[in-house]
Scaffold this active site. Structure first.
Site, PDB file in Angstrom:
ATOM      1  N   SER A  96       2.640  -2.033 -18.689  1.00 41.67           N
ATOM      2  CA  SER A  96       2.994  -3.312 -19.066  1.00 41.67           C
ATOM      3  C   SER A  96       2.677  -4.436 -18.211  1.00 41.67           C
ATOM      4  O   SER A  96       2.669  -5.703 -18.642  1.00 41.67           O
ATOM      5  CB  SER A  96       4.498  -3.501 -19.510  1.00 41.67           C
ATOM      6  N   LYS A 150      -0.179  -6.828 -19.214  1.00 46.12           N
ATOM      7  CA  LYS A 150       0.336  -7.806 -20.170  1.00 46.12           C
ATOM      8  C   LYS A 150       0.016  -9.057 -19.821  1.00 46.12           C
ATOM      9  O   LYS A 150      -0.363 -10.103 -20.299  1.00 46.12           O
ATOM     10  CB  LYS A 150       1.559  -7.606 -20.779  1.00 46.12           C
ATOM     11  N   VAL A 200       6.175   0.699 -17.168  1.00 46.96           N
ATOM     12  CA  VAL A 200       6.948   2.162 -17.296  1.00 46.96           C
ATOM     13  C   VAL A 200       6.208   3.276 -16.451  1.00 46.96           C
ATOM     14  O   VAL A 200       6.973   4.105 -16.168  1.00 46.96           O
ATOM     15  CB  VAL A 200       7.250   2.627 -18.785  1.00 46.96           C
TER      16      VAL A 200
HETATM   17  N1  GLU Z   1       2.126   1.264 -22.875  1.00 44.37           N
HETATM   18  C1  GLU Z   1       3.509   1.326 -22.853  1.00 44.37           C
HETATM   19  C2  GLU Z   1       4.048   1.164 -24.304  1.00 44.37           C
HETATM   20  O1  GLU Z   1       3.683   0.243 -24.993  1.00 44.37           O
HETATM   21  C3  GLU Z   1       4.010  -0.033 -22.048  1.00 44.37           C
HETATM   22  C4  GLU Z   1       5.509   0.088 -21.811  1.00 44.37           C
HETATM   23  C5  GLU Z   1       5.866  -0.831 -20.364  1.00 44.37           C
HETATM   24  O2  GLU Z   1       5.200  -0.552 -19.360  1.00 44.37           O
HETATM   25  O3  GLU Z   1       6.874  -1.455 -20.690  1.00 44.37           O
HETATM   26  O4  GLU Z   1       5.089   1.821 -24.417  1.00 44.37           O
END
Ligand code: GLU
Length: 304
Positions: free
Chosen positions: A64, A67, A258
């Site tokens: 994430s 993002k 995560v």
């Molecule tokens: N690729 C993970 C998901 O979409 C990202 C989650 C995260 O790191 O918060 O579940």
């Protein structure tokens, strides 16, 4: 300056002794293979001095944290129009919750939860000719590092188990807030999440957010006002439903993933990245939270 190194060394000693390490994310099978015994921390200050300790050379899945980078790119491309499609309020919910999205007619609460990041991914897919390649080029320039790459195995692993992200994308599509094909947007999203960085590369990439939009080489990526927007979103929305706790304990804007990474920063002063794959119950790196709380307490350097 030596102070940073001394504090980081003592934090790392403390982390290595800790038994409260949390659990590695298991819902993406590729991430479940990483040991929760790892801990690394790197700090880059505004004058470009570097300080590190622990497992700082090892690359990990930034998940994430990506993002923030896609948001920066989208803001650079379409500016304030981003906010017509995504809001700027904390959700108080885990990253993958869908109930608010339905209640609020397909406008995600913010760009740092999954639904919001999917809208940002959709904007990039619309704006770019070769979205994945151009996004990777953008990061390489931001970090001044040609070696950064996606991990296709992790992207594939997430695609196979990405049921909630499929649900979010389809819900957004039903509200008209996803313009491109669901599969294309998700393919981009799973790739952005699969990017691999070590702690130093993360600091290099986020340097522009402590330096008024300018990367280390001096190229301008965003305006001062856009940097303010991104940093404020990281403070209020960067840690799932634990953003309040992170502000309370650490007092810095930041973003977790995560994969166990956290990047946090104090504008005009420093950027810091930690990595330890064991997550607490809210999905944030247990040792990363502990380390950053000690860092701001012992240096007295937080935004508060
Ligand atoms: N690729 C993970 C998901 O979409 C990202 C989650 C995260 O790191 O918060 O579940």
């Amino acid at each position: 300056m030596a102070e940073f190194q001394r504090i980081i060394n003592s934090i790392t000693k403390r982390a290595n002794k800790s038994t409260d390490r949390g659990n590695v994310a298991a819902y993406i099978p590729e991430l479940a293979c990483v040991s929760n015994q790892k801990f690394g921390i790197h700090l880059l200050d505004i004058k470009k001095s570097n300080f590190s300790a622990g497992d700082v050379d090892e690359q990990f899945s930034i998940q994430s944290i990506s993002k923030v980078i896609t948001l920066a790119m989208a803001m650079g491309l379409i500016g304030e129009q981003v906010w017509q499609r995504v809001d700027v309020e904390p959700s108080g919910d885990p990253f993958n919750h869908l109930s608010l999205l339905e209640q609020e007619n397909g406008i995600p609460r913010n760009p740092l939860i999954n639904a919001g990041a999917l809208v940002i991914a959709d904007i990039l897919v619309s704006q770019l000719k070769n979205p994945k390649d151009e996004f990777l080029d953008y990061i390489k320039k931001l970090a001044d590092d040609e070696t950064i790459s996606f991990n296709p195995k992790v992207a594939k692993s997430e695609k196979i188990t990405g049921f909630r992200n499929y649900a979010a994308a389809n819900l957004l599509k039903s509200y008209g807030n996803l313009k491109n094909d669901v599969e294309v947007v998700l393919d981009f999203y799973f790739h952005q999440c699969s990017l691999e960085f070590n702690c130093k590369q993360l600091c290099n990439t986020f340097y522009f957010l402590i330096n008024r939009g300018e990367c280390q080489r001096g190229n301008t990526f965003l305006t001062i006002s856009q940097v303010k927007r991104i940093n404020s979103l990281m403070l209020t929305c960067g840690f799932y439903d634990e953003a309040g706790e992170f502000a309370f304990r650490v007092g810095l804007p930041g973003k977790s993933g995560v994969g166990g990474g956290i990047v946090a920063l104090l504008p005009n002063e420093y950027c810091v990245a930690t990595w330890s794959p064991g997550l607490n119950k809210k999905g944030n790196s247990a040792l990363g939270m502990m380390a950053l709380e000690h860092l701001t307490t012992e240096t007295g350097l937080s935004i508060f």
